[in-house]
Design a protein around this motif. Structure first.
Motif, PDB file in Angstrom:
ATOM      1  N   TYR A  17       0.755  -1.319   0.089  1.00 36.49           N
ATOM      2  CA  TYR A  17      -0.058   0.094  -0.142  1.00 36.49           C
ATOM      3  C   TYR A  17       0.928   1.205  -0.060  1.00 36.49           C
ATOM      4  CZ  TYR A  17      -2.891   3.598   1.618  1.00 36.49           C
ATOM      5  OH  TYR A  17      -3.583   4.804   1.846  1.00 36.49           O
ATOM      6  N   ARG A  18       0.589   2.119  -0.894  1.00 38.14           N
ATOM      7  CA  ARG A  18       1.200   3.686  -0.954  1.00 38.14           C
ATOM      8  C   ARG A  18       0.124   4.697  -0.933  1.00 38.14           C
ATOM      9  NH1 ARG A  18       6.290   3.579  -2.423  1.00 38.14           N
ATOM     10  NH2 ARG A  18       6.160   5.481  -3.117  1.00 38.14           N
ATOM     11  N   SER A  19       0.485   5.483   0.162  1.00 42.34           N
ATOM     12  CA  SER A  19      -0.652   6.481   0.582  1.00 42.34           C
ATOM     13  C   SER A  19      -0.504   7.719  -0.735  1.00 42.34           C
ATOM     14  CB  SER A  19      -0.408   7.087   1.918  1.00 42.34           C
ATOM     15  OG  SER A  19       0.726   7.849   1.853  1.00 42.34           O
ATOM     16  N   ARG A  20      -1.249   8.349  -0.643  1.00 39.64           N
ATOM     17  CA  ARG A  20      -1.132   9.671  -1.581  1.00 39.64           C
ATOM     18  C   ARG A  20      -0.069  10.514  -1.265  1.00 39.64           C
ATOM     19  NH1 ARG A  20      -3.451   9.588  -6.497  1.00 39.64           N
ATOM     20  NH2 ARG A  20      -5.592  10.112  -6.577  1.00 39.64           N
ATOM     21  N   GLU A  50      -2.638  21.575  -7.439  1.00 45.33           N
ATOM     22  CA  GLU A  50      -3.243  21.680  -8.820  1.00 45.33           C
ATOM     23  C   GLU A  50      -2.415  20.782  -9.892  1.00 45.33           C
ATOM     24  OE1 GLU A  50      -3.477  25.699  -9.270  1.00 45.33           O
ATOM     25  OE2 GLU A  50      -5.124  26.107  -7.978  1.00 45.33           O
ATOM     26  N   ARG A  51      -0.884  21.085  -9.865  1.00 42.57           N
ATOM     27  CA  ARG A  51      -0.463  20.314 -10.890  1.00 42.57           C
ATOM     28  C   ARG A  51      -0.434  18.877 -10.603  1.00 42.57           C
ATOM     29  NH1 ARG A  51       5.129  18.428 -11.333  1.00 42.57           N
ATOM     30  NH2 ARG A  51       5.769  19.724  -9.328  1.00 42.57           N
ATOM     31  N   LEU A  52      -0.347  18.183  -9.407  1.00 40.71           N
ATOM     32  CA  LEU A  52      -0.466  16.814  -9.240  1.00 40.71           C
ATOM     33  C   LEU A  52      -1.896  16.265  -9.350  1.00 40.71           C
ATOM     34  CD1 LEU A  52       2.636  16.077  -6.964  1.00 40.71           C
ATOM     35  CD2 LEU A  52       2.587  16.161  -9.557  1.00 40.71           C
ATOM     36  N   GLY A  53      -2.854  17.243  -9.035  1.00 36.77           N
ATOM     37  CA  GLY A  53      -4.155  16.453  -9.285  1.00 36.77           C
ATOM     38  C   GLY A  53      -4.587  16.010  -7.668  1.00 36.77           C
ATOM     39  N   VAL A  54      -4.113  16.570  -6.811  1.00 33.06           N
ATOM     40  CA  VAL A  54      -4.278  16.049  -5.325  1.00 33.06           C
ATOM     41  C   VAL A  54      -4.837  17.165  -4.483  1.00 33.06           C
ATOM     42  CG1 VAL A  54      -2.783  14.023  -5.702  1.00 33.06           C
ATOM     43  CG2 VAL A  54      -2.016  15.988  -4.583  1.00 33.06           C
ATOM     44  N   SER A  55      -5.446  16.830  -2.875  1.00 35.09           N
ATOM     45  CA  SER A  55      -5.592  17.882  -2.254  1.00 35.09           C
ATOM     46  C   SER A  55      -4.336  18.275  -1.630  1.00 35.09           C
ATOM     47  CB  SER A  55      -6.426  17.197  -1.135  1.00 35.09           C
ATOM     48  OG  SER A  55      -5.706  16.361  -0.165  1.00 35.09           O
ATOM     49  N   VAL A  59       0.076  16.670  -0.059  1.00 29.37           N
ATOM     50  CA  VAL A  59       1.318  17.593  -0.469  1.00 29.37           C
ATOM     51  C   VAL A  59       1.860  18.048   0.602  1.00 29.37           C
ATOM     52  CG1 VAL A  59       1.908  19.642  -1.563  1.00 29.37           C
ATOM     53  CG2 VAL A  59       0.136  18.254  -2.765  1.00 29.37           C
ATOM     54  N   ARG A  60       1.236  18.460   1.638  1.00 24.08           N
ATOM     55  CA  ARG A  60       2.169  19.138   2.811  1.00 24.08           C
ATOM     56  C   ARG A  60       2.573  18.016   3.669  1.00 24.08           C
ATOM     57  NH1 ARG A  60      -2.304  20.829   5.414  1.00 24.08           N
ATOM     58  NH2 ARG A  60      -2.330  23.074   4.291  1.00 24.08           N
ATOM     59  N   GLN A  61       2.089  16.819   3.842  1.00 29.54           N
ATOM     60  CA  GLN A  61       2.792  15.752   4.180  1.00 29.54           C
ATOM     61  C   GLN A  61       4.081  15.382   3.650  1.00 29.54           C
ATOM     62  OE1 GLN A  61      -0.158  12.918   4.086  1.00 29.54           O
ATOM     63  NE2 GLN A  61      -1.210  13.375   6.239  1.00 29.54           N
ATOM     64  N   ALA A  62       3.892  15.442   2.436  1.00 26.85           N
ATOM     65  CA  ALA A  62       5.186  15.160   1.489  1.00 26.85           C
ATOM     66  C   ALA A  62       6.277  16.127   1.605  1.00 26.85           C
ATOM     67  CB  ALA A  62       4.807  14.955   0.026  1.00 26.85           C
ATOM     68  N   LEU A  63       5.913  17.276   1.542  1.00 33.66           N
ATOM     69  CA  LEU A  63       6.772  18.339   1.824  1.00 33.66           C
ATOM     70  C   LEU A  63       7.449  18.330   3.230  1.00 33.66           C
ATOM     71  CD1 LEU A  63       4.952  21.238  -0.120  1.00 33.66           C
ATOM     72  CD2 LEU A  63       6.962  20.116  -0.698  1.00 33.66           C
ATOM     73  N   PHE A  64       6.741  18.118   4.372  1.00 34.46           N
ATOM     74  CA  PHE A  64       7.347  18.144   5.526  1.00 34.46           C
ATOM     75  C   PHE A  64       8.303  16.820   5.692  1.00 34.46           C
ATOM     76  CE2 PHE A  64       3.519  20.194   7.533  1.00 34.46           C
ATOM     77  CZ  PHE A  64       4.285  21.365   7.716  1.00 34.46           C
ATOM     78  N   ARG A  65       8.240  15.871   4.932  1.00 38.92           N
ATOM     79  CA  ARG A  65       9.056  14.526   4.869  1.00 38.92           C
ATOM     80  C   ARG A  65      10.447  15.204   4.077  1.00 38.92           C
ATOM     81  NH1 ARG A  65       7.386   8.878   2.272  1.00 38.92           N
ATOM     82  NH2 ARG A  65       9.626   7.843   2.414  1.00 38.92           N
TER      83      ARG A  65
END
Length: 243
Positions: A17-20, A50-55, A59-65
């Motif tokens: 499983y891979r999360s958004r 908007e570029r990736l078509g996700v909420s 995005v915020r979770q990925a950026l913090f990582r």
């Protein structure tokens, strides 16, 4: 443009499983490593979502990582910025890579039962070929180059060494793409990899380690020459090369 995962879930040790947030993380990290985002670039969470078509939440979770890993920083009330390269960190990672890989080739030559000879045969099929059969695709050679070094460590049979080496490889990928930007460096990679493999086949551990050390030191020296100007040129060229 919607995100697509570049790493199949079937890879060893990777969860099915891979999360958004995982997918956004991989996409953004790839953007940085391929210089679609370069050091100094600024962007907002809204632009990425908007570029990736996700909420914005994944995005915020990925950026913090990515922030924890030293790739980006958050700017007060003005979005995010791709951080400049930390060349001291890359020097240290290259030193660690040197220790892991030279230790691995010594073990490959020691005749251990743990050695994966199939992996070594696969490397020989790629690198021990006549000059006329060498790939002219710099991106492909770059992928093969990275796989060559990972396979040497993996073939030595120590899973923990291989895990640490994969982590180092992941962290230096962004900088090694700027190495070998000219054909002579690609040609040298073929020649040097071939010499290393022949020394391993002949069970000459000290020679294999010496050749590998010189090979990595050359790449490390090229990294020291990298400038921000070259990063921008790489983005303009639109492709990476081996390192």
């Amino acid at each position: 443009m919607h995100i697509t995962s570049s790493h199949p879930a079937s890879l060893a040790g990777e969860p099915a499983y891979r999360s958004r947030a995982d997918e956004v993380y991989e996409e953004l990290k790839r953007d940085v490593s391929e210089f679609k985002l370069v050091p100094g670039d600024r962007f907002t969470e809204t632009e990425i979502s908007e570029r990736l078509g996700v909420s914005r939440t994944p995005v915020r979770q990925a950026l913090f990582r990515l922030q924890q890993e030293g790739f980006v920083e958050v700017l007060f009330r003005s979005g995010w910025r791709v951080l400049p390269f930390d060349f001291d960190k890359f020097e240290q990672l290259y030193d660690l890579r040197m220790v892991l890989e030279t230790t691995a080739v010594q073990r490959l030559c020691a005749g251990s039962q743990a050695v994966d000879t199939v992996l070594l045969d696969e490397l020989a099929a790629i690198w021990l070929v006549p000059a006329a059969q060498r790939s002219a695709d710099h991106v492909q050679v770059g992928q093969w180059d990275e796989a060559f070094h990972c396979a040497l460590v993996e073939a030595a049979g120590n899973a923990e060494m291989a895990r640490v080496h994969r982590d180092v490889t992941d962290r230096i990928r962004i900088i090694r793409r700027l190495d070998f930007i000219k054909q002579p460096r690609v040609d040298a990679t073929y020649e040097e990899h071939a010499k290393i493999l022949k020394a391993i086949q002949a069970k000459r551990g000290d020679q294999a380690a010496m050749l590998l050390r010189a090979h990595i030191e050359t790449s490390q020296a090229e990294v020291r020459k990298i400038t921000l100007h070259q990063v921008h040129l790489a983005r303009q060229a639109g492709s990476g090369t081996p390192g």
